[in-house]
Motif scaffolding. Sequence first.
Motif, mmCIF file in Angstrom:
data_model
loop_
_atom_site.group_PDB
_atom_site.id
_atom_site.type_symbol
_atom_site.label_atom_id
_atom_site.label_comp_id
_atom_site.label_asym_id
_atom_site.label_seq_id
_atom_site.Cartn_x
_atom_site.Cartn_y
_atom_site.Cartn_z
ATOM 1 N N TYR A 111 0.752 -1.159 0.040
ATOM 2 C CA TYR A 111 -0.131 0.055 0.158
ATOM 3 C C TYR A 111 0.806 1.291 0.053
ATOM 4 N N ASN A 113 3.700 1.555 -1.338
ATOM 5 C CA ASN A 113 4.411 1.452 -2.798
ATOM 6 C C ASN A 113 3.042 2.232 -3.533
ATOM 7 N N LEU A 114 1.918 1.969 -3.599
ATOM 8 C CA LEU A 114 0.908 2.329 -4.548
ATOM 9 C C LEU A 114 0.830 3.836 -4.104
ATOM 10 N N GLY A 193 -7.116 -0.586 -6.080
ATOM 11 C CA GLY A 193 -6.038 -0.604 -7.372
ATOM 12 C C GLY A 193 -6.338 0.169 -8.581
ATOM 13 N N CYS A 196 -5.865 4.031 -8.049
ATOM 14 C CA CYS A 196 -4.453 4.508 -8.059
ATOM 15 C C CYS A 196 -3.943 4.473 -9.509
ATOM 16 N N PHE A 233 3.070 -0.371 -14.622
ATOM 17 C CA PHE A 233 2.088 -0.214 -13.588
ATOM 18 C C PHE A 233 0.786 -0.739 -13.934
ATOM 19 N N TRP A 237 -0.486 -5.081 -12.326
ATOM 20 C CA TRP A 237 -1.529 -4.916 -11.464
ATOM 21 C C TRP A 237 -2.705 -5.271 -12.087
ATOM 22 N N GLN A 276 7.205 -5.576 -10.033
ATOM 23 C CA GLN A 276 7.215 -4.171 -9.915
ATOM 24 C C GLN A 276 8.372 -3.453 -8.864
#
Length: 317
Positions: A111, A113-114, A193, A196, A233, A237, A276
């Motif tokens: 989280y 990271n995001l 997800g 973001c 990205f 994901w 990632q």
Amino acid sequence: MDQFNFTMANFTLSPPGLQSQPSLDSKHLALLVVFSLFFSVGVPGNIAVIILKPNWEHLSSLSQSLVLNLAVSDLLSLLTIPLWIHTCLHGWTFGLMACKITSCVVYCSIYSNLLTVMGLSIQRYLVVVHQMGCRQVREKLLLVLLWLVACILSIRHVVVKELVLDEQWADCRSLYSSKGKQMAALMTEVLLGFGCFSVVAFLYIRIQIKINKAAFFNHPQTTRLVTSIILSFFILWLPYHTINVLSVAAISLKNEFLMKFCTSTRRIFAAVIFVQSCLNPFLYAFTSLKVCAVCLKSKPLQQNQSMPPNPDLILVA
């Protein structure tokens, strides 16, 4: 990342007192090799970013803090890989408390990271598109708030993690008391997800449009970099969140076959997310040298136009 575990269902447990002899098929062996590769590439890369801070003399203070935080969050998640590899071979043998703590570290770092990637995108957008400096932002306060939000989002994973006996192997996985709670958890991950990603994609597209309109920034290196950030990205994901969407559909339709498919494939796509963490050092840190050269070349043009050089312009890197 519910059911974030990599226990192999076809392993057998030896009787007490005897050493287990797990049998690895080609699929599971490939998964262990991939995990080992992620660990061997991602850990040194992120440590190098933290220690060496490559080519950061032209980065603003806020950008340095965010890139450094990204490396720390990536490193934390990658350091848990040996535990998951051990789980593949021997099951979860570290106890319930270690299961909950490890899960907390993994989800909190993911989280973080995001949120950090989204923070970098917002900063770059403000600097490049609107020419707004971010020097008034308190980096320490921002990072504390970022990790606080990440911890809050990861609390539910600590609560639902339990040790489950799976084919006579102890497994650290999420258990929900009802299908409704499981669906709510999956929808939270899906919304977070895709939310973001939508923000990151929109901001980087606007940044690219602005770059293409500026003569001194019309350079293929920046185009390739912005494209690689968005694509990596998205590609890494999207499959995982797609599986979450299918899981919600399976629960709603009470489709057992679809649910089993989602459960088995989710483990694979959850493992892919570690890519990632391996790519981030190269996307956000080590590539700064080439883009620095582009930005430095733009300074004479800026000065001729009576525009003071802006160190934050490097944030397009």
